[in-house]
Design a protein around this motif. Structure first.
Motif, PDB file in Angstrom:
ATOM      1  N   TRP A 149       1.279  -1.563   0.191  1.00 37.22           N
ATOM      2  CA  TRP A 149      -0.239   0.029  -0.016  1.00 37.22           C
ATOM      3  C   TRP A 149       0.989   1.285   0.275  1.00 37.22           C
ATOM      4  O   TRP A 149       0.377   2.031  -0.756  1.00 37.22           O
ATOM      5  CB  TRP A 149      -0.907   0.324   1.581  1.00 37.22           C
ATOM      6  CG  TRP A 149      -1.327   1.409   1.334  1.00 37.22           C
ATOM      7  CD1 TRP A 149      -0.954   1.860   3.197  1.00 37.22           C
ATOM      8  CD2 TRP A 149      -1.635   2.188   0.815  1.00 37.22           C
ATOM      9  NE1 TRP A 149      -1.073   3.197   2.585  1.00 37.22           N
ATOM     10  CE2 TRP A 149      -2.903   3.477   1.650  1.00 37.22           C
ATOM     11  CE3 TRP A 149      -3.349   2.578  -0.156  1.00 37.22           C
ATOM     12  CZ2 TRP A 149      -2.999   3.817   1.502  1.00 37.22           C
ATOM     13  CZ3 TRP A 149      -3.797   3.398  -0.807  1.00 37.22           C
ATOM     14  CH2 TRP A 149      -4.135   4.762   0.353  1.00 37.22           C
ATOM     15  N   PHE A 209     -10.312   8.193  -4.407  1.00 38.99           N
ATOM     16  CA  PHE A 209     -10.462   7.521  -3.552  1.00 38.99           C
ATOM     17  C   PHE A 209      -8.412   7.609  -2.771  1.00 38.99           C
ATOM     18  O   PHE A 209      -8.582   7.023  -0.766  1.00 38.99           O
ATOM     19  CB  PHE A 209      -9.872   6.120  -5.027  1.00 38.99           C
ATOM     20  CG  PHE A 209      -9.561   4.446  -3.985  1.00 38.99           C
ATOM     21  CD1 PHE A 209      -9.912   4.208  -3.371  1.00 38.99           C
ATOM     22  CD2 PHE A 209      -8.083   3.545  -3.565  1.00 38.99           C
ATOM     23  CE1 PHE A 209     -10.415   2.275  -2.288  1.00 38.99           C
ATOM     24  CE2 PHE A 209      -7.437   3.029  -2.577  1.00 38.99           C
ATOM     25  CZ  PHE A 209      -8.801   2.280  -2.398  1.00 38.99           C
ATOM     26  N   GLU A 218      -9.695   6.723   1.689  1.00 40.75           N
ATOM     27  CA  GLU A 218      -9.497   5.738   1.451  1.00 40.75           C
ATOM     28  C   GLU A 218      -8.896   5.139   2.948  1.00 40.75           C
ATOM     29  O   GLU A 218      -9.426   4.291   3.676  1.00 40.75           O
ATOM     30  CB  GLU A 218      -7.569   5.658   0.575  1.00 40.75           C
ATOM     31  CG  GLU A 218      -7.417   3.287   1.081  1.00 40.75           C
ATOM     32  CD  GLU A 218      -6.793   3.232   2.498  1.00 40.75           C
ATOM     33  OE1 GLU A 218      -7.244   1.305   2.326  1.00 40.75           O
ATOM     34  OE2 GLU A 218      -6.457   3.524   2.722  1.00 40.75           O
ATOM     35  N   TYR A 227     -15.189  -1.525   2.165  1.00 41.85           N
ATOM     36  CA  TYR A 227     -13.923  -1.421   2.191  1.00 41.85           C
ATOM     37  C   TYR A 227     -13.293  -1.976   2.742  1.00 41.85           C
ATOM     38  O   TYR A 227     -13.111  -1.436   3.884  1.00 41.85           O
ATOM     39  CB  TYR A 227     -13.948  -0.261   1.945  1.00 41.85           C
ATOM     40  CG  TYR A 227     -12.514  -0.190   1.527  1.00 41.85           C
ATOM     41  CD1 TYR A 227     -11.670  -1.159  -0.134  1.00 41.85           C
ATOM     42  CD2 TYR A 227     -11.365   0.577   2.017  1.00 41.85           C
ATOM     43  CE1 TYR A 227     -10.479  -0.608  -0.118  1.00 41.85           C
ATOM     44  CE2 TYR A 227     -10.123   0.114   1.948  1.00 41.85           C
ATOM     45  CZ  TYR A 227      -9.430   0.427   0.386  1.00 41.85           C
ATOM     46  OH  TYR A 227      -7.754   0.324   0.615  1.00 41.85           O
ATOM     47  N   ARG A 259      -8.966  -2.813   3.088  1.00 48.23           N
ATOM     48  CA  ARG A 259      -7.834  -2.846   2.572  1.00 48.23           C
ATOM     49  C   ARG A 259      -7.156  -4.075   1.522  1.00 48.23           C
ATOM     50  O   ARG A 259      -6.488  -4.220   0.919  1.00 48.23           O
ATOM     51  CB  ARG A 259      -6.595  -2.096   2.862  1.00 48.23           C
ATOM     52  CG  ARG A 259      -5.354  -1.456   2.317  1.00 48.23           C
ATOM     53  CD  ARG A 259      -4.178  -1.054   3.428  1.00 48.23           C
ATOM     54  NE  ARG A 259      -4.592   0.001   3.971  1.00 48.23           N
ATOM     55  CZ  ARG A 259      -4.030   1.176   4.459  1.00 48.23           C
ATOM     56  NH1 ARG A 259      -2.777   0.836   4.711  1.00 48.23           N
ATOM     57  NH2 ARG A 259      -4.476   2.144   4.348  1.00 48.23           N
ATOM     58  N   LEU A 315      -8.552  -3.869  -1.226  1.00 45.74           N
ATOM     59  CA  LEU A 315      -6.662  -3.356  -2.830  1.00 45.74           C
ATOM     60  C   LEU A 315      -5.858  -3.876  -3.049  1.00 45.74           C
ATOM     61  O   LEU A 315      -5.132  -4.033  -4.070  1.00 45.74           O
ATOM     62  CB  LEU A 315      -6.724  -1.782  -1.928  1.00 45.74           C
ATOM     63  CG  LEU A 315      -5.297  -1.506  -2.496  1.00 45.74           C
ATOM     64  CD1 LEU A 315      -6.135  -0.581  -3.803  1.00 45.74           C
ATOM     65  CD2 LEU A 315      -5.433   0.245  -1.786  1.00 45.74           C
TER      66      LEU A 315
END
Length: 331
Positions: free
Chosen positions: A26, A49, A53, A223, A225, A229
């Protein structure tokens, strides 16, 4: 006299066998995106985003509050005084649920507990007053003593989770009933603001305490991570396979942006949470509310429509509960 440039040393056997590659992370991805200002212009959704985030994970927590409210109103009968509700705990709610809702109740409370303890720490004020349930350092302390942090657990008085902003019992009791009201407002605002910033806002959908929890979860941004992501970063990472080229890491930003829309934001909507409040017996009379009541008047059409939708939703949700599904039923 010019000396020839020294020849590059021959790669060792280890170097020919192993390659050093920069790890996908990240932090590395964010640094890569911020390394060029043109990226924000070319990929506006991805740029927005990255701005939100760090708080995006809170947006979907409204679903945990709404589902727990369903179970609370199912387990707590009408007509209790504030002191009677204060004598109950969250564990009492779990114990009062019918057997077919036992697993649902445990899962729902675990999600609600995390949402409550995480979200309340993000609310420094109740209206114009300082949040009485935060320590000076900002930790959740439901004892209200500003001492050792005391988060919500199954043994916490249920008053903290019964929404009510009508009290004749003093400001501290009133603040307990305001906790989930402020939490719901926080989570709703985050969900709606994120969608607006991304240009994905549409007409808000009204959900109530009786709306099936599964439907509410489908509407909200959800969401994480690690879950959402990082797999996309690995899938769209671009690194050379040649000798010595593995330390040069870039990303297919167009692919990441498209997949974020598909995985995280697809079919998500802004919402309005029409929360049901608990009315403690006797308090309306003590506050003088009954004396101020006027004769009946015809309700506006939009109120009639909203009541019709609420009754229809409650009926359908009750059918789901009867079948062991995740809906709601009035107490």
């Amino acid at each position: 006299l010019e000396l020839p440039a020294p020849a590059a040393p021959a790669p060792t056997a280890d170097a020919q066998l192993w390659r050093v590659r920069e790890a996908v992370s990240w932090e590395g991805f964010r640094a890569y995106f911020e390394s060029r200002s043109s990226f924000s212009e070319d990929f506006p959704v991805l740029g927005t985003f990255l701005e939100v985030e760090d708080r995006l994970g809170l947006a979907g927590r409204l679903a945990a509050v709404q589902e727990w409210h369903q179970l609370v109103f199912r387990a707590v009968p009408r007509g209790l005084t504030r002191s009677e509700v204060a004598s109950l705990t969250h564990q009492n709610v779990l114990e009062r649920l019918p057997p077919h809702l036992g697993e649902t109740g445990q899962r729902s409370f675990a999600a609600y507990q995390e949402a409550f303890n995480t979200g309340l720490a993000q609310i420094p004020q109740f209206a114009c007053q300082r949040n009485p349930f935060l320590t000076e350092g900002g930790a959740v302390d439901l004892s209200g003593t500003k001492g050792k942090a005391q988060q919500l657990t199954a043994k916490t008085p249920l008053s903290f989770s019964v929404p009510s902003d009508e009290s004749s019992a003093g400001p501290s009791a009133d603040a307990m009933g305001m906790c989930t009201i402020h939490l719901s407002a926080l989570f709703t605002r985050l969900n709606n603001e994120v969608l607006a910033m991304l240009g994905l806002e549409e007409e808000p959908i009204t959900v109530t305490t009786a709306t099936p929890a599964a439907h509410v979860r489908r509407l909200l941004v959800s969401y994480d991570r690690a879950r959402d992501l990082l797999p996309l970063l690995h899938a769209h990472a671009e690194q050379g396979l040649g000798l010595g080229s593995g330390s040069c890491l870039s990303y297919n930003l167009r692919g990441i942006e498209a997949d974020l829309r598909r995985v995280v934001f697809r079919d998500k909507r802004a919402v309005v949470y029409a929360m049901r409040h608990y009315h403690y017996i006797g308090e309306l009379r003590q506050r003088g509310g009954l004396a101020a009541l006027q004769g009946q008047e015809e309700a506006p059409p939009y109120v009639v429509d909203a009541l019709g939708r609420e009754v229809d939703t409650a009926d359908r949700a009750g059918d789901q509960y009867a079948g062991g599904g995740g809906g709601a039923q009035g107490c």
